[in-house]
Scaffold this motif. Structure first.
Motif, mmCIF file in Angstrom:
data_model
loop_
_atom_site.group_PDB
_atom_site.id
_atom_site.type_symbol
_atom_site.label_atom_id
_atom_site.label_comp_id
_atom_site.label_asym_id
_atom_site.label_seq_id
_atom_site.Cartn_x
_atom_site.Cartn_y
_atom_site.Cartn_z
ATOM 1 N N ALA A 67 11.653 -1.387 4.990
ATOM 2 C CA ALA A 67 10.874 -2.439 4.333
ATOM 3 C C ALA A 67 9.440 -1.963 4.118
ATOM 4 O O ALA A 67 8.817 -1.404 5.028
ATOM 5 N N ARG A 68 8.952 -2.158 2.910
ATOM 6 C CA ARG A 68 7.591 -1.730 2.611
ATOM 7 C C ARG A 68 6.585 -2.393 3.557
ATOM 8 O O ARG A 68 5.587 -1.774 3.969
ATOM 9 N N SER A 69 6.839 -3.641 3.920
ATOM 10 C CA SER A 69 5.917 -4.340 4.811
ATOM 11 C C SER A 69 5.817 -3.659 6.168
ATOM 12 O O SER A 69 4.756 -3.647 6.797
ATOM 13 N N ALA A 70 6.930 -3.053 6.634
ATOM 14 C CA ALA A 70 6.916 -2.375 7.927
ATOM 15 C C ALA A 70 6.179 -1.049 7.860
ATOM 16 O O ALA A 70 5.622 -0.587 8.863
ATOM 17 N N ALA A 71 6.180 -0.411 6.689
ATOM 18 C CA ALA A 71 5.521 0.888 6.522
ATOM 19 C C ALA A 71 4.096 0.758 6.016
ATOM 20 O O ALA A 71 3.461 1.760 5.677
ATOM 21 N N THR A 72 3.574 -0.468 5.973
ATOM 22 C CA THR A 72 2.224 -0.721 5.477
ATOM 23 C C THR A 72 1.295 -1.033 6.641
ATOM 24 O O THR A 72 1.615 -1.873 7.489
ATOM 25 N N LEU A 73 0.159 -0.377 6.676
ATOM 26 C CA LEU A 73 -0.805 -0.630 7.744
ATOM 27 C C LEU A 73 -1.494 -1.976 7.548
ATOM 28 O O LEU A 73 -1.783 -2.371 6.413
ATOM 29 N N PRO A 74 -1.774 -2.702 8.644
ATOM 30 C CA PRO A 74 -2.542 -3.947 8.528
ATOM 31 C C PRO A 74 -3.907 -3.683 7.903
ATOM 32 O O PRO A 74 -4.478 -2.596 8.057
ATOM 33 N N GLU A 75 -4.437 -4.675 7.227
ATOM 34 C CA GLU A 75 -5.691 -4.505 6.504
ATOM 35 C C GLU A 75 -6.839 -4.149 7.449
ATOM 36 O O GLU A 75 -7.702 -3.318 7.108
ATOM 37 N N ASP A 76 -6.875 -4.735 8.649
ATOM 38 C CA ASP A 76 -7.980 -4.440 9.560
ATOM 39 C C ASP A 76 -7.937 -2.989 10.029
ATOM 40 O O ASP A 76 -8.979 -2.341 10.195
ATOM 41 N N VAL A 77 -6.729 -2.466 10.216
ATOM 42 C CA VAL A 77 -6.601 -1.066 10.615
ATOM 43 C C VAL A 77 -7.008 -0.156 9.467
ATOM 44 O O VAL A 77 -7.692 0.852 9.660
ATOM 45 N N ARG A 78 -6.600 -0.522 8.267
ATOM 46 C CA ARG A 78 -6.961 0.282 7.094
ATOM 47 C C ARG A 78 -8.475 0.344 6.933
ATOM 48 O O ARG A 78 -9.033 1.389 6.597
ATOM 49 N N LYS A 79 -9.163 -0.785 7.186
ATOM 50 C CA LYS A 79 -10.621 -0.806 7.057
ATOM 51 C C LYS A 79 -11.263 0.121 8.083
ATOM 52 O O LYS A 79 -12.249 0.807 7.793
ATOM 53 N N LYS A 80 -10.692 0.157 9.295
ATOM 54 C CA LYS A 80 -11.240 1.051 10.320
ATOM 55 C C LYS A 80 -11.066 2.512 9.925
ATOM 56 O O LYS A 80 -11.934 3.343 10.182
ATOM 57 N N MET A 96 0.847 -1.184 0.000
ATOM 58 C CA MET A 96 0.000 0.000 0.000
ATOM 59 C C MET A 96 0.882 1.232 0.000
ATOM 60 O O MET A 96 1.751 1.391 0.843
ATOM 61 N N LEU A 97 0.673 2.114 -0.945
ATOM 62 C CA LEU A 97 1.489 3.304 -1.065
ATOM 63 C C LEU A 97 0.910 4.475 -0.297
ATOM 64 O O LEU A 97 1.623 5.384 0.073
ATOM 65 N N ALA A 98 -0.384 4.475 -0.081
ATOM 66 C CA ALA A 98 -0.996 5.578 0.642
ATOM 67 C C ALA A 98 -2.235 5.071 1.355
ATOM 68 O O ALA A 98 -2.835 4.081 0.947
ATOM 69 N N VAL A 99 -2.608 5.766 2.419
ATOM 70 C CA VAL A 99 -3.779 5.390 3.196
ATOM 71 C C VAL A 99 -4.748 6.548 3.198
ATOM 72 O O VAL A 99 -4.364 7.694 3.425
ATOM 73 N N VAL A 100 -5.994 6.279 2.923
ATOM 74 C CA VAL A 100 -7.024 7.307 2.975
ATOM 75 C C VAL A 100 -7.663 7.267 4.349
ATOM 76 O O VAL A 100 -8.173 6.238 4.780
ATOM 77 N N VAL A 101 -7.624 8.394 5.053
ATOM 78 C CA VAL A 101 -8.157 8.471 6.408
ATOM 79 C C VAL A 101 -9.530 9.101 6.369
ATOM 80 O O VAL A 101 -9.704 10.201 5.867
ATOM 81 N N GLY A 102 -10.506 8.414 6.926
ATOM 82 C CA GLY A 102 -11.875 8.925 6.936
ATOM 83 C C GLY A 102 -12.631 8.464 5.710
ATOM 84 O O GLY A 102 -12.067 8.334 4.630
ATOM 85 N N GLY A 103 -13.938 8.240 5.847
ATOM 86 C CA GLY A 103 -14.727 7.777 4.713
ATOM 87 C C GLY A 103 -15.186 8.947 3.868
ATOM 88 O O GLY A 103 -15.830 9.862 4.363
ATOM 89 N N CYS A 104 -14.891 8.938 2.590
ATOM 90 C CA CYS A 104 -15.288 10.044 1.729
ATOM 91 C C CYS A 104 -15.207 9.650 0.266
ATOM 92 O O CYS A 104 -14.734 8.584 -0.080
ATOM 93 N N ALA A 105 -15.680 10.565 -0.582
ATOM 94 C CA ALA A 105 -15.819 10.246 -1.993
ATOM 95 C C ALA A 105 -14.507 10.281 -2.731
ATOM 96 O O ALA A 105 -14.252 9.453 -3.581
ATOM 97 N N GLY A 106 -13.653 11.259 -2.460
ATOM 98 C CA GLY A 106 -12.419 11.393 -3.203
ATOM 99 C C GLY A 106 -11.466 12.288 -2.459
ATOM 100 O O GLY A 106 -11.790 12.843 -1.425
ATOM 101 N N LYS A 107 -10.279 12.449 -2.986
ATOM 102 C CA LYS A 107 -9.252 13.224 -2.318
ATOM 103 C C LYS A 107 -9.706 14.661 -2.109
ATOM 104 O O LYS A 107 -10.072 15.362 -3.023
ATOM 105 N N GLY A 108 -9.672 15.095 -0.838
ATOM 106 C CA GLY A 108 -10.007 16.462 -0.529
ATOM 107 C C GLY A 108 -11.486 16.778 -0.608
ATOM 108 O O GLY A 108 -11.886 17.933 -0.576
ATOM 109 N N GLN A 109 -12.369 15.760 -0.708
ATOM 110 C CA GLN A 109 -13.795 15.983 -0.832
ATOM 111 C C GLN A 109 -14.529 15.448 0.391
ATOM 112 O O GLN A 109 -14.054 14.550 1.069
#
Length: 205
Positions: free
Chosen positions: A142-155, A1-14
């Motif tokens: 390591a990319r794996s160390a800088a990647t959030l777990p899937e369950d955290v990403r879903k939250k 995962m290269l980036a994480v979107v925080v908060g539920g929304c339609a698109g970047k900055g929206q």
């Protein structure tokens, strides 16, 4: 995962007013780069034990710190470049001065997980009291160390509709989510490798 979107929304900055509430924030896998406090300059004395202003021999400042980041492989490679501007008290004969520096990787804001020591050589021409050189340092995460777990990403990306009990709750307020984000956050810090006395001098002058 290269980036994480925080908060539920339609698109970047929206803000999504129909499907959910939240504002997009992008988290880069690249470490942030900086210079730790009191390590961006170094003062050398002659004689070394003196701390009188008249005994200052060479001073140097780390400046123009910039970085590039390669996220294409299994390891995230950050290359940091900087300039060193130095001055000396006596400018008679030519002189070379070696200045040590470090690059360190800090995880979660507090834990040093790797450190390397390098050196740059500053050359003063005869009759010159000022000189400048450049240095380069690199670090890998390591990319794996800088990647959030899937369950955290879903939250973090879960949509929250207006009126729901959790709509106004920041997911980062949950201790497990906050700690996971910290564990996946890295800094690449560069500075001069100072002795205890040099660090004390910088902090108290």
């Amino acid at each position: 995962m290269l980036a994480v979107v925080v908060g539920g929304c339609a698109g970047k900055g929206q803000i999504d007013l129909e499907g959910g509430v939240g504002i997009t924030s992008v988290r880069s896998a690249c470490p942030s780069v900086g210079v730790p406090a009191s390590t961006g300059d170094i003062t050398m004395f002659d004689p070394p034990a003196s701390r009188d202003a008249s005994a200052i021999d060479v001073t140097a400042v780390m400046t123009n710190v910039r970085s590039t980041c390669d996220e294409t492989g299994a390891d995230i490679v950050t290359t940091v470049r900087f300039d060193v501007r130095a001055s000396r008290l006596r400018g008679d004969a030519p002189r070379d001065v070696t200045v040590p520096y470090f690059i360190t990787i800090v995880r979660g804001g507090t834990a040093v997980v790797a450190k390397r020591i390098g050196r740059v050589n500053v050359h003063f021409d005869a009759g010159q009291t000022r000189a400048q050189t450049s240095g380069t340092a690199s670090a890998m995460v390591a990319r794996s160390a800088a990647t959030l777990p899937e369950d955290v990403r879903k939250k973090l990306t879960q949509k929250r509709k207006a009126g729901d009990s959790n709509a106004a709750v920041d997911p980062l307020s949950a201790p497990d989510v906050r700690q996971a984000v910290l564990r996946a956050s890295f800094e690449a810090l560069v500075g001069f490798q100072l002795t205890d006395e040099q660090l004390k001098y910088n902090a108290t002058r």
